[in-house]
Design an enzyme around this catalytic site. Structure first.
Site, PDB file in Angstrom:
ATOM      1  N   TYR A 142     -21.595 -43.439   5.745  1.00 22.45           N
ATOM      2  CA  TYR A 142     -21.097 -42.810   4.529  1.00 22.45           C
ATOM      3  C   TYR A 142     -22.008 -43.161   3.351  1.00 22.45           C
ATOM      4  O   TYR A 142     -22.439 -42.284   2.595  1.00 22.45           O
ATOM      5  CB  TYR A 142     -19.665 -43.255   4.246  1.00 22.45           C
ATOM      6  N   LYS A 146     -24.502 -40.602   1.303  1.00 19.20           N
ATOM      7  CA  LYS A 146     -24.349 -40.427  -0.140  1.00 19.20           C
ATOM      8  C   LYS A 146     -25.622 -40.816  -0.885  1.00 19.20           C
ATOM      9  O   LYS A 146     -25.969 -40.204  -1.904  1.00 19.20           O
ATOM     10  CB  LYS A 146     -23.159 -41.241  -0.647  1.00 19.20           C
TER      11      LYS A 146
END
Length: 236
Positions: A142, A146
């Site tokens: 994640y 990002k």
């Protein structure tokens, strides 16, 4: 706000807490139409909202959305996913690639598809929802996805500026949504987050740091790595 009065907005992940706020607050600020996209769109009971099926991981779905929503002036890349496991090493290849697809390749592909539509239109804007995870690696794939999206946003900002498209990146800690239900500690409300974002968009700002945690983490990037990650132990 100048970017939303009479605007046509497309929001990805519109069924979720943040996405729904983008839909509702865009309308409240004068948007003429909002395309509320999701893999399975919901009913909105508002003639100004156009539910639109969109899977950002499916090139055919992205192309179809770009063909349908040819009047878009503001694109909000909000959809994202948080894999069940945080460890890059422990995820399966499929899980790792799925995280990168949804949080990085998908929104980049959607932006590329809509760039010709946005170019040159009054008030044209791209809003990319990142996270404090862009700068703080607590979330494995994640965080990696990002961080990649943050870098892509910086590149897109430079490439789209000559085409008259303003690019706003959004960074925040935990928001009180289903995605963050597992997390303890303070969480900001989706309402407050989106209000900050749309205010910043109206002021032609380039970046939103939505909370104290995010501001502190970004400030810490100029320091040594061990200051940001005090759990690190140097090899003896």
């Amino acid at each position: 706000m100048p970017h939303l009065e009479g605007a046509v907005v497309l929001v990805t992940g519109a069924n979720g807490g943040i996405g729904a706020q983008f839909v509702e607050q865009a309308l409240a600020r004068g948007a003429r139409r909002v395309y509320a996209t999701a893999r399975t769109p919901r009913d909105w009971d508002d003639d100004r909202v156009v539910p639109l099926a969109l899977d950002v991981n499916d090139p055919a779905s992205v192309a179809a959305a770009a063909t349908t929503a040819r009047d878009v002036t503001v694109l909000v890349n909000n959809a994202g996913s948080l894999p069940a496991g945080a460890s890059i090493l422990d995820l399966s290849d499929e899980e790792f690639r799925a995280g990168m697809e949804t949080n990085f390749f998908g929104p980049v592909a959607l932006t590329r598809a809509f760039a010709p539509t946005l170019a040159g239109r009054p008030g044209a804007a791209l809003v990319n929802v990142h996270s404090v995870a862009s700068w703080y690696a607590f979330g494995g794939v994640y965080s990696a996805s990002k961080a990649a999206m943050w870098s892509a946003t910086n590149s897109l900002r430079l490439e789209l500026a000559p085409r008259g498209v303003h690019v706003l990146g959004v960074h925040m800690g935990y928001v009180d949504t289903a995605m963050a239900a597992h997390a303890s500690g303070p969480k900001m409300s989706p309402t407050d987050l989106v209000s900050q974002v749309l205010d910043a968009l109206g002021r032609d700002e380039f970046e939103v740091l939505a909370d104290d945690t995010t501001r502190a983490v970004k400030a810490g990037l100029s320091g040594p790595v061990e200051a940001l990650y005090p759990g690190l132990v140097a090899p003896s």
